[in-house]
Design an enzyme around this catalytic site. Sequence first.
Site, mmCIF file in Angstrom:
data_model
loop_
_atom_site.group_PDB
_atom_site.id
_atom_site.type_symbol
_atom_site.label_atom_id
_atom_site.label_comp_id
_atom_site.label_asym_id
_atom_site.label_seq_id
_atom_site.Cartn_x
_atom_site.Cartn_y
_atom_site.Cartn_z
ATOM 1 N N LYS A 156 0.794 -1.194 0.040
ATOM 2 C CA LYS A 156 -0.021 -0.066 0.241
ATOM 3 C C LYS A 156 0.865 1.339 0.068
ATOM 4 C CE LYS A 156 -1.769 3.063 1.980
ATOM 5 N NZ LYS A 156 -1.421 4.330 1.363
ATOM 6 N N GLU A 227 8.994 2.097 10.925
ATOM 7 C CA GLU A 227 9.990 3.357 10.991
ATOM 8 C C GLU A 227 9.530 4.611 10.675
ATOM 9 O OE1 GLU A 227 12.703 2.680 11.753
ATOM 10 O OE2 GLU A 227 13.022 0.524 12.008
ATOM 11 N N CYS A 261 14.038 10.866 6.284
ATOM 12 C CA CYS A 261 13.728 10.844 7.742
ATOM 13 C C CYS A 261 15.180 10.862 8.424
ATOM 14 C CB CYS A 261 13.232 9.283 8.031
ATOM 15 S SG CYS A 261 14.170 7.894 7.164
ATOM 16 N N GLU A 357 9.636 17.578 13.984
ATOM 17 C CA GLU A 357 10.017 17.197 12.574
ATOM 18 C C GLU A 357 8.910 18.200 11.518
ATOM 19 O OE1 GLU A 357 8.793 13.529 10.599
ATOM 20 O OE2 GLU A 357 10.777 13.255 10.049
HETATM 21 P P1 NAD Z 1 2.665 9.295 6.488
HETATM 22 O O1 NAD Z 1 2.579 8.683 7.846
HETATM 23 O O2 NAD Z 1 1.398 10.440 6.320
HETATM 24 O O3 NAD Z 1 2.095 7.855 5.608
HETATM 25 C C1 NAD Z 1 2.828 6.641 5.401
HETATM 26 C C2 NAD Z 1 1.810 5.696 4.800
HETATM 27 O O4 NAD Z 1 0.816 5.461 5.680
HETATM 28 C C3 NAD Z 1 1.100 6.042 3.447
HETATM 29 O O5 NAD Z 1 1.206 5.052 2.588
HETATM 30 C C4 NAD Z 1 -0.140 6.580 3.859
HETATM 31 O O6 NAD Z 1 -1.123 6.390 2.907
HETATM 32 C C5 NAD Z 1 -0.447 5.401 5.129
HETATM 33 N N1 NAD Z 1 -1.432 5.762 6.165
HETATM 34 C C6 NAD Z 1 -1.962 6.900 6.580
HETATM 35 N N2 NAD Z 1 -2.858 6.841 7.506
HETATM 36 C C7 NAD Z 1 -3.045 5.577 7.598
HETATM 37 C C8 NAD Z 1 -3.741 4.603 8.376
HETATM 38 N N3 NAD Z 1 -4.589 5.011 9.413
HETATM 39 N N4 NAD Z 1 -3.857 3.312 8.425
HETATM 40 C C9 NAD Z 1 -2.925 2.747 7.372
HETATM 41 N N5 NAD Z 1 -2.061 3.358 6.685
HETATM 42 C C10 NAD Z 1 -2.213 4.846 6.626
HETATM 43 O O7 NAD Z 1 4.089 9.674 6.069
HETATM 44 P P2 NAD Z 1 4.513 10.353 4.718
HETATM 45 O O8 NAD Z 1 4.124 11.796 4.424
HETATM 46 O O9 NAD Z 1 4.046 9.372 3.427
HETATM 47 O O10 NAD Z 1 6.045 10.325 4.905
HETATM 48 C C11 NAD Z 1 6.821 11.011 5.507
HETATM 49 C C12 NAD Z 1 7.095 10.481 6.962
HETATM 50 O O11 NAD Z 1 7.930 9.557 6.828
HETATM 51 C C13 NAD Z 1 8.176 11.659 7.775
HETATM 52 O O12 NAD Z 1 7.603 11.520 9.058
HETATM 53 C C14 NAD Z 1 9.474 10.705 7.614
HETATM 54 O O13 NAD Z 1 10.399 10.847 8.669
HETATM 55 C C15 NAD Z 1 9.136 9.218 7.598
HETATM 56 N N6 NAD Z 1 9.902 8.235 7.121
HETATM 57 C C16 NAD Z 1 10.516 7.577 7.928
HETATM 58 C C17 NAD Z 1 11.597 6.832 7.439
HETATM 59 C C18 NAD Z 1 12.574 5.710 8.370
HETATM 60 O O14 NAD Z 1 12.659 4.738 7.798
HETATM 61 N N7 NAD Z 1 12.307 5.862 9.598
HETATM 62 C C19 NAD Z 1 11.766 6.793 6.007
HETATM 63 C C20 NAD Z 1 11.163 7.317 5.090
HETATM 64 C C21 NAD Z 1 10.236 8.531 5.773
#
Ligand code: NAD
Length: 458
Positions: A156, A227, A261, A357
């Site tokens: 997803k 993560e 991240c 962040e």
């Molecule tokens: P997000 O949390 O908004 O979304 C991540 C994923 O979760 C997307 O596919 C989204 O559609 C899905 N999602 C959203 N709500 C959900 C729910 N209620 N149930 C299930 N799935 C759901 O994050 P983003 O904006 O896509 O990415 C940015 C964030 O990701 C930043 O906080 C960044 O630090 C983090 N990040 C972390 C790492 C790591 O390895 N630690 C790597 C890359 C990005």
Amino acid sequence: MALQSRSPQQPDDVVVELEEADAGAVAAALERARAAGARWAGASALERSAALTAAAGGLAGATDELTGLMVREVGKPVTEAAAEAARGVGILRYYAQQALDPDGETYPGPGPEALLLARRRPRGVAGLITPWNFPVAIPLWKAAPALAFGNAVLLKPSPEATAVALRLAELLAPALPGDLVEVLPGGAGTGQAMLEGVDCVSFTGSVAVGRRVAVAATERGLPSQAEMGGLNASIVLADADPERAATVVAGAAMGYAGQKCTATSRAIVVGDPAPFTEALVAAVEGLAVGDPADKDTVVGPVITSQARRKVVEAAQEAAAAGGRLLTGGGAGDGAGWFVAPTLVDGLAPDARLAQEEVFGPIAVILPVADEDEAVRVANGVRYGLVASVFTGDLDRALRLAARLDTGLIRVNAPTSGVDFLAPFGGEKDSSFGPREQGKAARELYTSTRTITVLPHQG
Ligand code: NAD
């Protein structure tokens, strides 16, 4: 519900528009994946390894195309996008090898003829929920080990990276059995529906969503890993060359508009901050901002208009709280979601910008008196993904490394950058569950079965 993904540098460019996978579509994909996964789990390790090697070959033949799509859909500067596509190939090749690793251990049994084995076996269907910022590498560093160890995969992706995810799956498909990897386009609802049926969950994204996903998985009794965000510090010790450190920190803070991240959000400077601050402002102002398709660009747009607003508001709030805007602070005036790389100093370590962040091209400089204070400030946030230390003194670097509460520590290196051969993950709010990547990935995608065999007569 319809889903639309737009190019951040040219928001009237609709990259893809389609219907989200609803509960019915998710259930049907699950059923197909479960059947394909059962067959895949029964295949020999050699077959799985060969298929992953072939998938790597398929990807290697299409890296330019995939790079172009990443540039268009998520605004990643082309040099970084090309490196990510190449990394995707490397990840597949690496896990093709791991499929051939020993699948367990033997232990001393109750007698010399007895066998006591602990063998790994796949979980079943792995549910992957991924963000938009590494639209090739993150899905692959989850899917490749899941497949290597005999699982099916439902992915997803973030709605903002839907086109890349769909193309990635198409490129892998010729090498893999049908229905083994399927993309479920959609947002939160699709993700929640997927969580209802899979056998383990790997999430990357924000802390708020990751926590919710981990709770939902736990309520279903599923193993999960999440993560999440970071607020990564680079500590510049007094002996470090300020200009060299500044060059590295500028790239780590602002590259891909700070949307990693592992980006540097805080520069903690021990002693006189002036030489480093001056060098950092110059290095940041020297970064090429613009069209991510241009090979010299380091800072492209941020992903959406909301993301741009968040950066601008964070800069305004920092200024109102007594911070000094050293450079940047404003939105660009083109059609895309550009925002100027922004540096702030004059804030206390408990100011919001130094605590939360933003996920954009903005960083804060925090001067400290000594190493003890550097450690206190570095650790004084709820995140704990990565920290870096700049110094020529290895003893000091080791002493500091031992006191930093992060999952990754890098010396004289940018906070950004991930080695897929090694375990990856953070401490505190940055991570939940077992580590990803390297050999650590096996933990989530397999369970251990302990088998005792005694002689028939004896
Ligand atoms: P997000 O949390 O908004 O979304 C991540 C994923 O979760 C997307 O596919 C989204 O559609 C899905 N999602 C959203 N709500 C959900 C729910 N209620 N149930 C299930 N799935 C759901 O994050 P983003 O904006 O896509 O990415 C940015 C964030 O990701 C930043 O906080 C960044 O630090 C983090 N990040 C972390 C790492 C790591 O390895 N630690 C790597 C890359 C990005």
